[in-house]
Design a protein around this motif. Structure first.
Motif, short mmCIF file in Angstrom:
data_model
loop_
_atom_site.label_atom_id
_atom_site.label_comp_id
_atom_site.label_asym_id
_atom_site.label_seq_id
_atom_site.Cartn_x
_atom_site.Cartn_y
_atom_site.Cartn_z
N TRP A 1 33.95 37.34 46.04
CA TRP A 1 35.35 37.32 46.44
C TRP A 1 35.79 38.69 46.91
N ARG A 2 36.95 38.72 47.55
CA ARG A 2 37.59 39.97 47.92
C ARG A 2 38.35 40.51 46.71
N LEU A 3 38.24 41.79 46.46
CA LEU A 3 38.86 42.37 45.27
C LEU A 3 40.38 42.21 45.29
N CYS A 4 40.97 42.22 46.49
CA CYS A 4 42.42 42.15 46.57
C CYS A 4 42.96 40.76 46.21
N SER A 5 42.10 39.76 46.13
CA SER A 5 42.56 38.40 45.82
C SER A 5 41.94 37.86 44.54
N TRP A 6 41.41 38.76 43.71
CA TRP A 6 40.68 38.32 42.52
C TRP A 6 41.62 37.98 41.38
N GLY A 7 41.42 36.81 40.81
CA GLY A 7 42.12 36.44 39.58
C GLY A 7 41.14 36.34 38.43
N GLY A 8 39.84 36.16 38.77
CA GLY A 8 38.79 36.10 37.77
C GLY A 8 38.97 34.95 36.81
N GLU A 9 38.48 35.10 35.62
CA GLU A 9 38.68 34.12 34.55
C GLU A 9 39.55 34.77 33.47
N GLY A 10 40.55 35.51 33.96
CA GLY A 10 41.47 36.14 33.05
C GLY A 10 40.85 37.26 32.24
N LEU A 11 41.23 37.30 30.98
CA LEU A 11 40.84 38.38 30.10
C LEU A 11 39.33 38.39 29.85
N ALA A 12 38.67 37.25 29.98
CA ALA A 12 37.22 37.19 29.76
C ALA A 12 36.49 38.11 30.73
N SER A 13 36.81 38.02 32.03
CA SER A 13 36.19 38.89 33.02
C SER A 13 36.54 40.35 32.75
N CYS A 14 37.78 40.58 32.34
CA CYS A 14 38.21 41.96 32.09
C CYS A 14 37.43 42.60 30.95
N PHE A 15 37.12 41.83 29.91
CA PHE A 15 36.33 42.37 28.81
C PHE A 15 34.97 42.86 29.28
N PHE A 16 34.28 42.02 30.03
CA PHE A 16 32.96 42.41 30.52
C PHE A 16 33.06 43.53 31.54
N LEU A 17 34.13 43.54 32.34
CA LEU A 17 34.32 44.59 33.32
C LEU A 17 34.57 45.94 32.65
N LEU A 18 35.39 45.94 31.61
CA LEU A 18 35.65 47.18 30.87
C LEU A 18 34.40 47.66 30.15
N SER A 19 33.56 46.73 29.70
CA SER A 19 32.29 47.11 29.09
C SER A 19 31.36 47.74 30.12
N LEU A 20 31.34 47.20 31.35
CA LEU A 20 30.56 47.82 32.42
C LEU A 20 31.02 49.24 32.70
N GLY A 21 32.33 49.46 32.62
CA GLY A 21 32.87 50.78 32.89
C GLY A 21 32.68 51.77 31.75
N GLY A 22 32.27 51.30 30.59
CA GLY A 22 32.06 52.19 29.46
C GLY A 22 33.33 52.53 28.70
N PHE A 23 34.30 51.61 28.70
CA PHE A 23 35.54 51.85 27.96
C PHE A 23 35.33 51.50 26.49
N PRO A 24 35.84 52.34 25.57
CA PRO A 24 35.79 51.96 24.16
C PRO A 24 36.78 50.87 23.86
N PRO A 25 36.49 49.97 22.90
CA PRO A 25 35.35 49.98 21.98
C PRO A 25 34.28 48.96 22.36
N PHE A 26 33.96 48.83 23.65
CA PHE A 26 33.04 47.81 24.11
C PHE A 26 31.60 48.33 24.11
N LEU A 27 30.65 47.41 24.38
CA LEU A 27 29.23 47.74 24.31
C LEU A 27 28.85 48.90 25.22
#
Length: 311
Positions: free
Chosen positions: A211-237
């Motif tokens: 998808w285009r980032l400007c139109s992304w809704g994802g699967e809500g908070l679920a995608s955000c959790f994994f995305l923040l983990s990819l970015g290395g934000f605490p307290p994620f994996l």
């Protein structure tokens, strides 16, 4: 793809990975990687012209990396140890898509399916990273490629406009972190790869297509959790995985901490940029999201407690 061809391709990939990792010689590992390439091509190729173009680019890049590796093995018959190690490391860097040999990563990902993205960024990088742990520890080329990959992936990812480019530049940065983990040893590498694979799998699972980032809704908070983990934000994996890598390389190469830290801070910008679009689209809270919130945070606890086992 028929079930028979799919089964044969996956069998070839699995056998080649086991063959490469268990081979006592570099020539045997090279043969295993060549077997793996044919199985990967059969899995990724599709009916569209864009898919065929991407698979051809991937085949060309992997063949180039294999040529550099075999050149280093041939040079070993009359050259010193230095040129051999340099050729082996450079060939492996081409295969994993580390900077400055990252020219193929984004171009290949832009034309293949999401499940093929996962396959390319996880399974296909396993053998080269394992081999880099054996030959590259203490090599200046590994230090340079690690720091450069993190910086290139972080800076280039700021301008990403689609899932394929976003994941591609993110993978280049994570390749740099994986190479830094190689310096710390096999245990640190597995510790980091497990966190990255879990985060990437969850993010791509909920992304549902390119998808285009400007139109992304994802699967809500679920995608955000994994995305923040990819970015290395605490307290994620991802945070604890990067922390383990930084602790492991302090004694081996303290200077490498500088590009790793700078790259992480820069990459946080575009990770939060994508998360913000999820909030704007109004899809932040969902039933699936609420169910995944607790497991994602609970998984970080044993990861933190087991960090001392690999350091």
């Amino acid at each position: 793809m028929s079930i028979r061809n799919f089964s044969f391709s996956w069998s070839l990939v699995v056998v080649s990975v086991v063959f490469s990792l268990s081979s006592p010689t570099w020539f045997g590992a090279w043969v295993g990687m060549e077997m793996n390439l044919f199985g990967a091509v059969a899995l990724m190729v599709g009916s569209s012209k864009q898919s065929v173009d991407s698979v051809f680019k991937y085949f060309f890049a992997q063949s180039f990396g294999s040529s550099v590796i075999i050149m280093g093995l041939v040079m070993g018959s009359w050259g010193g140890l230095g040129p051999i190690v340099a050729c082996l490391v450079m060939g492996l860097m081409v295969k994993v898509g580390a900077a400055p040999f990252h020219f193929w990563v984004v171009e290949v990902l832009s034309g293949i399916r999401v499940e093929c993205m996962w396959f390319l960024l996880t399974v296909q990088k396993l053998v080269p990273l394992m081999l880099a742990t054996q030959v590259g520890r203490g090599s200046w080329a590994l230090f340079v490629c690690s720091g450069l990959s993190v910086l290139v992936g972080a800076i280039s990812g700021v301008g990403a406009t689609s899932l394929s480019r976003f994941v591609g530049y993110s993978s280049i940065a994570h390749t740099g972190w994986s190479l830094a983990a190689c310096i710390g040893g096999m245990g640190v590498l597995w510790f980091y790869l497990l966190a990255y694979w879990v985060s990437l799998t969850g993010f791509l699972w909920f992304s549902k297509g390119d998808w285009r980032l400007c139109s992304w809704g994802g699967e809500g908070l679920a995608s955000c959790f994994f995305l923040l983990s990819l970015g290395g934000f605490p307290p994620f994996l991802g945070f604890f995985a990067k922390l383990a890598v930084m602790v492991a390389i302090i004694s081996a190469c303290p200077l490498l901490l500088v590009p790793l830290a700078i790259g992480s801070v820069v990459s946080w910008g575009y990770y939060l940029f994508v998360v913000s679009f999820s909030i704007i689209q109004g899809g932040l809270i969902s039933r699936v999201s609420s169910r995944l919130m607790v497991p994602m945070l609970v998984m970080s606890v044993p990861y933190l407690m087991s960090m001392h086992l690999v350091l």
